[in-house]
Design a protein around this motif. Structure first.
Motif, PDB file in Angstrom:
ATOM      1  N   THR A  65       0.732  -1.115  -0.044  1.00 53.76           N
ATOM      2  CA  THR A  65      -0.133  -0.104  -0.079  1.00 53.76           C
ATOM      3  C   THR A  65       0.862   1.377  -0.113  1.00 53.76           C
ATOM      4  N   PHE A  66       1.884   1.291   0.966  1.00 50.48           N
ATOM      5  CA  PHE A  66       2.814   2.196   1.049  1.00 50.48           C
ATOM      6  C   PHE A  66       3.404   2.597  -0.355  1.00 50.48           C
ATOM      7  N   PHE A  67       4.090   1.483  -1.053  1.00 51.07           N
ATOM      8  CA  PHE A  67       4.799   1.540  -2.285  1.00 51.07           C
ATOM      9  C   PHE A  67       3.711   2.262  -3.317  1.00 51.07           C
ATOM     10  N   ALA A  68       2.568   1.667  -3.531  1.00 51.81           N
ATOM     11  CA  ALA A  68       1.447   2.233  -4.507  1.00 51.81           C
ATOM     12  C   ALA A  68       1.194   3.813  -4.223  1.00 51.81           C
ATOM     13  N   GLU A  69       1.102   4.190  -3.115  1.00 52.40           N
ATOM     14  CA  GLU A  69       1.029   5.403  -2.618  1.00 52.40           C
ATOM     15  C   GLU A  69       2.009   6.545  -3.053  1.00 52.40           C
ATOM     16  N   LEU A  70       3.416   5.875  -2.628  1.00 56.35           N
ATOM     17  CA  LEU A  70       4.479   6.532  -2.980  1.00 56.35           C
ATOM     18  C   LEU A  70       4.671   6.649  -4.544  1.00 56.35           C
ATOM     19  N   LEU A  71       4.485   5.721  -5.319  1.00 58.34           N
ATOM     20  CA  LEU A  71       4.708   5.979  -6.689  1.00 58.34           C
ATOM     21  C   LEU A  71       3.830   6.519  -7.283  1.00 58.34           C
ATOM     22  N   ARG A  72       2.613   6.529  -6.798  1.00 52.36           N
ATOM     23  CA  ARG A  72       1.345   7.320  -7.385  1.00 52.36           C
ATOM     24  C   ARG A  72       1.785   8.898  -7.184  1.00 52.36           C
ATOM     25  N   GLY A  73       2.098   9.085  -5.983  1.00 52.49           N
ATOM     26  CA  GLY A  73       2.511  10.381  -5.505  1.00 52.49           C
ATOM     27  C   GLY A  73       3.568  11.126  -6.149  1.00 52.49           C
TER      28      GLY A  73
END
Length: 157
Positions: A65-73
């Motif tokens: 979840t953190f991975f996806a959030e950072l990448l999208r951000g």
């Protein structure tokens, strides 16, 4: 912070976030060299990469979840993140002159400093300097440290 980016609410170990940061750097690099879109890369990592070891790290331990959030951000705020980084480069240096991996590390670290104020400055800088050390043997970790420290001063005071 943007309303469409979810923030994890449960307890998450620092180790799982460290692995997620490594995956973000690798994903940003992959996106730059292949031209793949963010959602396709998130899907690829989720479906094929988080179940194996990469570069000596077990990506299966990543906070996905953190991975996806950072990448999208990073992708959503890339123009702002790049401005924050460029402000801290030596005069006359452009972001595109940097190695693609160093650029990915700086973008991810700067994004966290700008947008994830819930994560302490020291944690962000230390994590990305350690990542730089895992990719580079030369002066790059010191460069990453200096650039992210400057970004932190600019955006966090």
């Amino acid at each position: 912070m943007s309303q469409d980016i979810p923030i994890p609410t449960g307890p998450i170990s620092r180790q799982s976030r460290s692995v997620a940061r490594l995956a973000v750097v690798q994903a940003l690099y992959q996106m730059e060299v292949s031209g793949a879109g963010v959602e396709a890369v998130i899907r690829e990592f989720s479906d094929h990469r988080f179940d194996r070891d990469v570069e000596g790290f077990a990506l299966s331990g990543a906070d996905e979840t953190f991975f996806a959030e950072l990448l999208r951000g990073v992708i959503t705020r890339q123009a702002d993140v790049d401005k924050a980084v460029v402000k801290r480069l030596a005069q006359g240096w452009r972001l595109d002159r940097l190695d693609a991996t160093a650029r990915a590390i700086l973008r991810a670290g700067a994004y966290e400093l700008v947008e994830r104020t819930d994560i302490p400055t020291e944690v962000v800088i230390d994590e990305y300097v350690e990542l730089a050390k895992s990719f580079f043997e030369g002066p790059e970790p010191g460069f990453v440290n200096g650039a992210l420290d400057g970004v932190a001063q600019d955006v966090r005071g």
